[in-house]
Design an enzyme around this catalytic site. Structure first.
Site, PDB file in Angstrom:
ATOM      1  N   ASP A  84      19.446  29.424  40.683  1.00 33.15           N
ATOM      2  CA  ASP A  84      18.092  28.844  40.671  1.00 33.15           C
ATOM      3  C   ASP A  84      17.699  28.240  42.028  1.00 33.15           C
ATOM      4  OD1 ASP A  84      17.760  29.447  37.992  1.00 33.15           O
ATOM      5  OD2 ASP A  84      18.367  27.460  37.285  1.00 33.15           O
ATOM      6  N   CYS A 240      13.552  36.019  43.498  1.00 39.15           N
ATOM      7  CA  CYS A 240      14.165  36.575  42.294  1.00 39.15           C
ATOM      8  C   CYS A 240      13.284  37.645  41.688  1.00 39.15           C
ATOM      9  CB  CYS A 240      14.531  35.483  41.304  1.00 39.15           C
ATOM     10  SG  CYS A 240      13.282  35.069  40.116  1.00 39.15           S
TER      11      CYS A 240
END
Length: 306
Positions: A84, A240
């Protein structure tokens, strides 16, 4: 520096997986140092928004609220899922510890193995990387974008809305949901997200006392492996939203890195491997990224750049 009780304050997202991971880290520090650690729950934008992560720009949406609490001195350190964390270093913070990595692989939750799913079966995942790589293996399946915590996603299988979902094996293990795994994908089939399975312990860069305390959980082999993976991701300039998979392993002498960029339909792939010294981890990642770009990886990513 600490709470009134003298405990160090660990900031965590409020989701079950995040608090479970943070509790594991807190317990490890208590065991190693005898120092008390208390959890402080923080609600992040990524937890409350209904938008898909790829639309949000992906990395960072779970991180910024925790970092705000560090800046405001409301917590002493934070625990993140490493995948993350944005690859761009923020000079205000330091990754004081990268504890030993858990399982890096992806897992299929459902009643059948991947090869045994019927044509047209509905497979849920929130990850463009997984969709692209799974499409390369089984273009005959339907891949459905889903959000929500592990419970919510697995519930879609139990309710019959989906035939299977793909989640990180490490998260399922931490939640005690191993029994629901139908299959774990080996890296030859499905390369994980850079940093998958690893946790990041972050604090302010101007807190040498906290850095020193946190360092006891740092795992050298994990650090070199994920440094290579994240350097590759940064060099590919991939958020991402891009289907990039990478996995490195440090055997104590040699660091082996394999990475892949896949077109979103799974039809085109650039896959490369390299090996080098663990002390040159970041350089290894950058060099492999350059080789992949030379073979057309940037074109595949450009097709669905954010």
């Amino acid at each position: 520096m600490t709470s009134r009780s003298g405990a160090l304050r660990l900031g965590t997202r409020r989701s079950l997986l995040a608090t479970t991971q943070s509790r594991m880290v807190a317990d490890a520090y208590v065991e190693r140092t005898g120092r008390a650690v208390e959890l402080v729950g923080v609600t992040t934008f990524g937890d409350v928004t209904k938008a898909h992560l790829a639309q949000l720009g992906g990395t960072g949406v779970f991180v910024s609220a925790l970092r705000d609490k560090l800046v405001e001195n409301e917590i002493d350190f934070a625990v993140h899922s490493l995948k993350d964390l944005p690859t761009k270093q923020d000079p205000r913070f330091t990754l004081a510890a990268l504890p030993a990595r858990h399982d890096h692989r992806d897992a299929l939750v459902g009643t059948h193995k991947f090869a045994d799913l019927a044509p047209g079966a509905r497979v849920g995942t929130g990850s463009p990387r997984r969709v692209a790589m799974l499409s390369a293996l089984r273009p005959d399946l339907e891949y459905v974008a889903i959000r929500g915590n592990a419970d919510t996603r697995i519930g879609k299988v139990h309710s019959g809305e989906l035939d299977a979902v793909v989640l990180a094996s490490a998260g399922l293990h931490r939640l005690g949901r191993d029994a629901e795994i139908a299959q774990i994908f080996e890296v030859e089939e499905l390369l994980p997200a850079p940093g998958q399975g690893a946790l990041a312990v972050e604090c302010r860069a101007d807190r040498p006392d906290v850095i020193e305390f946190l360092r006891v959980l740092d795992d050298r082999r994990t650090r070199s492996a994920v440094t290579a993976e994240r350097a590759l991701l940064a060099a590919l300039e991939a958020g991402c939203a891009a289907p990039v998979g990478a996995f490195a392993a440090d055997d104590g002498h040699t660091l082996n890195l394999t990475a892949v960029v896949v077109s979103i339909d799974g039809r085109e792939t650039v896959r490369k491997s390299a090996a080098g010294s663990p002390s040159e981890a970041a350089n290894l990642g950058r060099l492999l990224a350059a080789e992949m770009i030379a073979e057309g990886a940037d074109r595949l990513m450009g097709e669905h750049s954010h």
